[in-house]
Write an enzyme that holds these catalytic residues in place. Sequence first.
Site, PDB file in Angstrom:
ATOM      1  N   GLU A   1     -88.658   0.908 -74.117  1.00 18.78           N
ATOM      2  CA  GLU A   1     -87.900   2.321 -73.450  1.00 18.78           C
ATOM      3  C   GLU A   1     -87.633   1.832 -72.251  1.00 18.78           C
ATOM      4  OE1 GLU A   1     -89.127   4.963 -75.281  1.00 18.78           O
ATOM      5  OE2 GLU A   1     -90.699   3.988 -76.474  1.00 18.78           O
TER       6      GLU A   1
ATOM      7  N   CYS B   1     -87.673   8.311 -65.522  1.00 14.49           N
ATOM      8  CA  CYS B   1     -86.764   7.819 -66.293  1.00 14.49           C
ATOM      9  C   CYS B   1     -85.670   8.996 -66.536  1.00 14.49           C
ATOM     10  CB  CYS B   1     -87.065   7.134 -67.628  1.00 14.49           C
ATOM     11  SG  CYS B   1     -88.168   8.071 -68.300  1.00 14.49           S
TER      12      CYS B   1
ATOM     13  N   LYS C   1    -100.736  -5.772 -69.882  1.00 16.16           N
ATOM     14  CA  LYS C   1    -100.257  -6.321 -68.616  1.00 16.16           C
ATOM     15  C   LYS C   1     -99.585  -5.204 -67.861  1.00 16.16           C
ATOM     16  CE  LYS C   1     -96.772  -7.497 -66.564  1.00 16.16           C
ATOM     17  NZ  LYS C   1     -97.030  -6.857 -65.175  1.00 16.16           N
TER      18      LYS C   1
ATOM     19  N   GLU D   1     -78.713   2.989 -61.969  1.00 14.63           N
ATOM     20  CA  GLU D   1     -80.056   3.783 -61.724  1.00 14.63           C
ATOM     21  C   GLU D   1     -80.585   3.394 -60.750  1.00 14.63           C
ATOM     22  OE1 GLU D   1     -83.413   2.630 -64.120  1.00 14.63           O
ATOM     23  OE2 GLU D   1     -83.955   4.865 -64.624  1.00 14.63           O
TER      24      GLU D   1
HETATM   25  P1  NAD Z   1     -89.622  -2.830 -64.296  1.00 13.27           P
HETATM   26  O1  NAD Z   1     -88.746  -3.259 -65.469  1.00 13.27           O
HETATM   27  O2  NAD Z   1     -89.500  -3.571 -63.023  1.00 13.27           O
HETATM   28  O3  NAD Z   1     -91.293  -3.238 -64.660  1.00 13.27           O
HETATM   29  C1  NAD Z   1     -91.857  -2.714 -65.991  1.00 13.27           C
HETATM   30  C2  NAD Z   1     -92.955  -3.801 -66.435  1.00 13.27           C
HETATM   31  O4  NAD Z   1     -92.483  -4.874 -66.741  1.00 13.27           O
HETATM   32  C3  NAD Z   1     -94.191  -4.116 -65.450  1.00 13.27           C
HETATM   33  O5  NAD Z   1     -95.219  -4.197 -66.054  1.00 13.27           O
HETATM   34  C4  NAD Z   1     -93.513  -5.475 -64.832  1.00 13.27           C
HETATM   35  O6  NAD Z   1     -94.438  -6.108 -63.920  1.00 13.27           O
HETATM   36  C5  NAD Z   1     -93.010  -5.899 -66.138  1.00 13.27           C
HETATM   37  N1  NAD Z   1     -92.065  -7.055 -66.315  1.00 13.27           N
HETATM   38  C6  NAD Z   1     -91.234  -7.240 -64.992  1.00 13.27           C
HETATM   39  N2  NAD Z   1     -90.485  -8.288 -65.056  1.00 13.27           N
HETATM   40  C7  NAD Z   1     -90.914  -8.857 -66.265  1.00 13.27           C
HETATM   41  C8  NAD Z   1     -90.524 -10.037 -67.172  1.00 13.27           C
HETATM   42  N3  NAD Z   1     -89.629 -10.802 -66.801  1.00 13.27           N
HETATM   43  N4  NAD Z   1     -91.030 -10.204 -68.301  1.00 13.27           N
HETATM   44  C9  NAD Z   1     -92.192  -9.195 -68.893  1.00 13.27           C
HETATM   45  N5  NAD Z   1     -92.479  -8.200 -68.023  1.00 13.27           N
HETATM   46  C10 NAD Z   1     -91.919  -8.195 -66.911  1.00 13.27           C
HETATM   47  O7  NAD Z   1     -89.785  -1.314 -64.266  1.00 13.27           O
HETATM   48  P2  NAD Z   1     -90.774  -0.438 -63.146  1.00 13.27           P
HETATM   49  O8  NAD Z   1     -89.998  -0.415 -61.861  1.00 13.27           O
HETATM   50  O9  NAD Z   1     -92.133  -0.735 -63.481  1.00 13.27           O
HETATM   51  O10 NAD Z   1     -90.318   1.171 -63.852  1.00 13.27           O
HETATM   52  C11 NAD Z   1     -89.355   1.883 -63.765  1.00 13.27           C
HETATM   53  C12 NAD Z   1     -88.270   1.745 -64.711  1.00 13.27           C
HETATM   54  O11 NAD Z   1     -88.985   1.960 -65.743  1.00 13.27           O
HETATM   55  C13 NAD Z   1     -86.916   2.629 -64.533  1.00 13.27           C
HETATM   56  O12 NAD Z   1     -86.011   1.812 -65.031  1.00 13.27           O
HETATM   57  C14 NAD Z   1     -87.334   3.732 -65.523  1.00 13.27           C
HETATM   58  O13 NAD Z   1     -86.290   4.413 -65.892  1.00 13.27           O
HETATM   59  C15 NAD Z   1     -88.054   2.848 -66.677  1.00 13.27           C
HETATM   60  N6  NAD Z   1     -88.896   3.727 -67.325  1.00 13.27           N
HETATM   61  C16 NAD Z   1     -88.568   4.129 -68.539  1.00 13.27           C
HETATM   62  C17 NAD Z   1     -89.367   4.962 -69.311  1.00 13.27           C
HETATM   63  C18 NAD Z   1     -88.660   5.521 -70.784  1.00 13.27           C
HETATM   64  O14 NAD Z   1     -89.403   6.235 -71.490  1.00 13.27           O
HETATM   65  N7  NAD Z   1     -87.525   5.205 -71.192  1.00 13.27           N
HETATM   66  C19 NAD Z   1     -90.433   5.775 -68.817  1.00 13.27           C
HETATM   67  C20 NAD Z   1     -90.621   5.351 -67.703  1.00 13.27           C
HETATM   68  C21 NAD Z   1     -89.932   4.426 -66.959  1.00 13.27           C
END
Ligand code: NAD
Length: 517
Positions: free
Chosen positions: A282, A316, A201, A412
Amino acid sequence: MNEPIRAFRDPAERAGMEAALARVRSIAGRRYPLVIDGQRIDGSQTIASINPARPADVIGDVVAATLDDASHALDAATRAFGVWSKTSFAERSDLLVRAAAAIRRRKDEFNALMVLEVGKTWIEAEADTAEAIDFLEYYARQALALADPPPLIPSPLPESNVLRYLPLGVGAIIPPWNFALAIMAGMTCAAIVTGNTVVLKPSPDAAVVAAHFVDLLHELGLPTGVVNFVPGDGPTVGEAIVTDPRTRFISFTGSKAVGLRINELAARTGPGQRWIKRVVAEMGGKDAIVVADDADIPAAVAGVIGSAFGFGGQKCSACSRVIVDARIYDRFVDLLRAGAQTLVVGDPARPDVDLGPVINEKAAQKIGSYIEIGEREGRLVAGGKRLAESGYFFEPTIFADVLPSGRIAREEIFGPVLAVIRADDFEHALALANDTEFGLTGSVYTSDPARIRLARETFFVGNLYINRKCTGAYVGVHPFGGFNMSGTDSKAGGYDYLLLFVQPQSIAERTVTSTAV
Ligand code: NAD
């Protein structure tokens, strides 16, 4: 060797990117179906994936999966697991090597997709594509190592013993939008190279890049049902695949809030479920760079600017706190301001742009509200404005004199907003750096070996960098992942990452004397 990252100084490289941008623009607005069991499936609802630099431009209309679609995808993945799990590590590894080669041939196309769908500058898009190639090459080789585990201690009994790695089952792959190709492809391929099947997804903000990648895998002969593509909204489709009892594991990368929610949902046992779901999460960061009074200040300024404003702080690993020794503080802040003001903000389809848009209106609202908070919590020394253009552009923004207790020092933001914090001395700076619930990346700039030792011993982050920026991890070189609220302590691009997607089985066979005549 990691994939080289081109700087587009060569006119031929620039021409290649311009041509790819034109090609991607020419297919803008295309409809992208779901892919379930190898079938392309249309639907009544679509998600318009837009160009954040020009929100009126729809890059693709991606069919939004329904809950029924998600269920069919889990069925398909469950069926395919029966066959895929029995293929050899070598066969699966070969698929990843071929996929890496195909992406290498189509680098400009993937770069252009990311410039237009997620607002990456050319160089950031190039780094993302190169990282995707690296993940595939690396996991292909690590899979071969899993096929041949180290020998066990010889048994004192008359028997032979082996340990082998079995895949887990059906995985939910839920990537973020920001490393639209690298993280999405890395998470998907780590799961399938170990013999699992998946329901992918993608993020709604990066679903077109993911659709191109899923097509590429199928063009290379990936058996149907191994990767099922179900774009959709997180709280509905995402949660449906997380909670379904057929799901064996969840590989998630994204925000802390969503990671915690998934972890909680995955802990509940559904009807008929025979396993404890494994969650690899992550999550976010509040990454700090510590600048000592003996640091190479120009190098530290450049490192902070690159880490804080590269891809608009939407990594991140981005630096969102810089903690500076009081003895050099004023000079450092002046140089930082001057550095930020040289950055060119604009449409990243132009090669001279340093800072593109943030991903969407929701992110822009959030960043805008943190800038308002910053105006109360600190002294604005650079930027502070959203540009009056149609895209989601912000000036690179720096607040000085932020207290460690401030919200912009603790939460963040995921945008081009940097908090500068004054420290009494180096030890105090390290203590402030550690005063966070996150623990992803961090850097220290100092020329003193004793301070370097202290940082190595006490700076509690998954990825510690010394005298360099805190972004830009290379696969296999800097295994990547954080502590505490930054995730489940895994290391993407590390030699033990694939172990998260397998279960070891020990087999002892007693030697029997044949009684046959
Ligand atoms: P997000 O948490 O909003 O979404 C991530 C994914 O989760 C998307 O595919 C989203 O559609 C899905 N999602 C959202 N709500 C959900 C739910 N209730 N159940 C299941 N899936 C759900 O994050 P984002 O805006 O896409 O990405 C940015 C975030 O990702 C930042 O916090 C960043 O720090 C983090 N990030 C971490 C790493 C790492 O390696 N630690 C790497 C890249 C990004």
